[in-house]
Scaffold this motif. Sequence first.
Motif, PDB file in Angstrom:
ATOM      1  N   GLU A   1       0.742  -1.150   0.145  1.00 46.00           N
ATOM      2  CA  GLU A   1      -0.020   0.139   0.007  1.00 46.00           C
ATOM      3  C   GLU A   1       0.853   1.388  -0.185  1.00 46.00           C
ATOM      4  O   GLU A   1       0.519   2.194  -0.711  1.00 46.00           O
ATOM      5  CB  GLU A   1      -0.971   0.131   1.029  1.00 46.00           C
ATOM      6  N   ASN A   2       1.899   1.121   0.626  1.00 46.66           N
ATOM      7  CA  ASN A   2       2.731   2.321   0.805  1.00 46.66           C
ATOM      8  C   ASN A   2       3.505   2.664  -0.602  1.00 46.66           C
ATOM      9  O   ASN A   2       3.803   3.778  -1.015  1.00 46.66           O
ATOM     10  CB  ASN A   2       3.988   2.391   1.692  1.00 46.66           C
ATOM     11  N   ILE A   3       3.754   1.451  -1.318  1.00 46.17           N
ATOM     12  CA  ILE A   3       4.301   1.623  -2.721  1.00 46.17           C
ATOM     13  C   ILE A   3       3.467   2.381  -3.583  1.00 46.17           C
ATOM     14  O   ILE A   3       3.668   3.374  -4.227  1.00 46.17           O
ATOM     15  CB  ILE A   3       4.840   0.357  -3.252  1.00 46.17           C
ATOM     16  N   CYS A   4       1.927   1.771  -3.431  1.00 47.89           N
ATOM     17  CA  CYS A   4       0.957   2.432  -4.385  1.00 47.89           C
ATOM     18  C   CYS A   4       0.786   3.939  -4.092  1.00 47.89           C
ATOM     19  O   CYS A   4       0.483   4.536  -5.019  1.00 47.89           O
ATOM     20  CB  CYS A   4      -0.263   1.785  -4.299  1.00 47.89           C
ATOM     21  N   GLU A   5       0.653   4.395  -2.850  1.00 43.73           N
ATOM     22  CA  GLU A   5       0.496   5.497  -2.446  1.00 43.73           C
ATOM     23  C   GLU A   5       1.413   6.626  -2.844  1.00 43.73           C
ATOM     24  O   GLU A   5       1.407   7.864  -2.937  1.00 43.73           O
ATOM     25  CB  GLU A   5       0.605   5.880  -0.749  1.00 43.73           C
ATOM     26  N   ALA A   6       2.720   6.107  -2.943  1.00 46.99           N
ATOM     27  CA  ALA A   6       3.852   6.778  -3.538  1.00 46.99           C
ATOM     28  C   ALA A   6       3.546   7.161  -5.285  1.00 46.99           C
ATOM     29  O   ALA A   6       4.477   7.658  -5.746  1.00 46.99           O
ATOM     30  CB  ALA A   6       4.915   6.226  -3.212  1.00 46.99           C
ATOM     31  N   GLY A   7       2.427   6.139  -5.433  1.00 37.58           N
ATOM     32  CA  GLY A   7       2.352   6.584  -7.118  1.00 37.58           C
ATOM     33  C   GLY A   7       3.184   5.309  -7.914  1.00 37.58           C
ATOM     34  O   GLY A   7       3.210   5.732  -9.089  1.00 37.58           O
ATOM     35  N   ILE A   8       3.628   4.442  -7.209  1.00 38.72           N
ATOM     36  CA  ILE A   8       4.681   3.735  -7.812  1.00 38.72           C
ATOM     37  C   ILE A   8       3.701   2.625  -8.305  1.00 38.72           C
ATOM     38  O   ILE A   8       2.959   1.774  -7.498  1.00 38.72           O
ATOM     39  CB  ILE A   8       5.844   3.193  -7.106  1.00 38.72           C
TER      40      ILE A   8
ATOM     41  N   ASN B   1      13.330   1.126  -1.759  1.00 38.27           N
ATOM     42  CA  ASN B   1      13.214  -0.038  -0.563  1.00 38.27           C
ATOM     43  C   ASN B   1      12.056   0.511   0.231  1.00 38.27           C
ATOM     44  O   ASN B   1      11.744   1.492   0.793  1.00 38.27           O
ATOM     45  CB  ASN B   1      14.213   0.034   0.110  1.00 38.27           C
ATOM     46  N   PHE B   2      11.137  -0.115   0.194  1.00 38.46           N
ATOM     47  CA  PHE B   2       9.955  -0.403   1.056  1.00 38.46           C
ATOM     48  C   PHE B   2       9.874  -1.345   2.088  1.00 38.46           C
ATOM     49  O   PHE B   2       8.447  -1.852   2.528  1.00 38.46           O
ATOM     50  CB  PHE B   2       8.510  -0.367   0.241  1.00 38.46           C
TER      51      PHE B   2
ATOM     52  N   ASN C   1      12.881   6.457   6.597  1.00 41.50           N
ATOM     53  CA  ASN C   1      11.700   5.909   6.597  1.00 41.50           C
ATOM     54  C   ASN C   1      11.102   5.307   5.124  1.00 41.50           C
ATOM     55  O   ASN C   1      11.598   5.507   4.109  1.00 41.50           O
ATOM     56  CB  ASN C   1      10.673   7.211   6.847  1.00 41.50           C
ATOM     57  N   ALA C   2      10.145   4.571   5.364  1.00 38.44           N
ATOM     58  CA  ALA C   2       9.530   3.777   4.208  1.00 38.44           C
ATOM     59  C   ALA C   2       9.242   5.071   2.963  1.00 38.44           C
ATOM     60  O   ALA C   2       9.731   4.378   1.675  1.00 38.44           O
ATOM     61  CB  ALA C   2       8.224   3.126   4.490  1.00 38.44           C
ATOM     62  N   GLY C   3       8.695   6.021   3.285  1.00 36.02           N
ATOM     63  CA  GLY C   3       8.348   7.057   2.066  1.00 36.02           C
ATOM     64  C   GLY C   3       9.652   7.689   1.623  1.00 36.02           C
ATOM     65  O   GLY C   3       9.411   8.581   0.669  1.00 36.02           O
TER      66      GLY C   3
END
Length: 361
Positions: free
Chosen positions: A98-105, A299-300, A321-323
């Motif tokens: 979800e973090n990856i998608c939220e970053a638009g990736i 890296n996530f 941090n993740a983002g």
Amino acid sequence: MSVLHTQAVLERVFAAKRPQRGDVETLLRLDDERDTSLLFDFADDVRRRFVGAGVLLRGIIEFSSFCRNACAYCGLSRTNTQLRRYRLTDAEILAAAENICEAGIRTIVLQSGEEDNLDADWLSQMIAEVKARFDVAITLSVGERRRDEYALWREAGADRYLLKMETSDAALYESLHPGMSFENRMRCLRDLGELGYQTGTGNLVGLKGQTVESLAEDILFFKEGDFDMLSVSPFIPHAQTPLAAEPTGDLEMTLKMTALTRIVSGNAHIPATTAIGSLAGRDERPKALRAGANVLMPNFTPTPYRRQYEIYPNKRCVDENAGACPMCMAGMVAALGRWVDYGRGDSLKRSDADLVQAQRD
Ligand code: 5AD
Ligand code: FES
């Protein structure tokens, strides 16, 4: 060597269906700055014409550090008993996705050590779950598996697979990979291609016993295989491995290999590897992006575990941090006058029709 001669060799290697190994070696041996600039600029030009100015992002989740292998260079080797191993829960993997998608990736790379008892059905459900929740491409990187397992994951929705051959020299390969065979590595790559995966491979530069001839063979191997994705990383010695005392792979040689990979592969997707960014001193990924590369891999993996996925020491971004990485990368890319491409970044090697067909099969 005269600049004119260098230019002529570059043209020849670029145009040839089967480049001469001697020509590739000549280019790998360039050390005068005028010559190496010519090589890097040539690769940059091929990159511009074949893949454009966009830099693709692939979000990586290192979901398990367990490994059954004992690769001589790798910190995750089963022989490294000092490493604390981890495996993410389903919820942690989905949160990272979800973090990856939220970053638009729009590419998620699921990577792990080669787990001994990886549950193929579990992975297949995870792939299906991620594909159901998010509009993303999935790249797997979980090592050598049986063909039926690769087939299962492909049916579940996996789009791509990364399996580096590490070196194209079978004898060197087997000396560094106890209990493994180069033949099985090739079998895996063949199966993946036949199953319709967009397939990536790659090598390490600066391995003990590796020669310039052998690196030139890696370039010919890349050319011959017509892979969708290719990567070049410097070897970085890890203290808890048999290669602890060996020198680090040379940055210049890694950049020359990246450039030649671009020149022979045309439109393959090529990352500025995290290992290049992790060499002592500055983050040199921008140099790779100016020598043919068009991909970055933020890296996530959740921060508490990220540090434990210690393939080699001083890996870039383990404390971020993740983002943080996508932001940092956007700055890196902008500084080069390029832009981040937030598309899926599918292979440019096959027509859309092939991809649709492969996704249907
Ligand atoms: N230095 C650089 N890259 C390494 N890898 C493993 N160990 C090292 C090292 N010491 C790379 C291998 C492998 C990938 C997961 O990590 O190429 O395919
Ligand atoms: Fe990770 Fe810069 S790329 S912080």
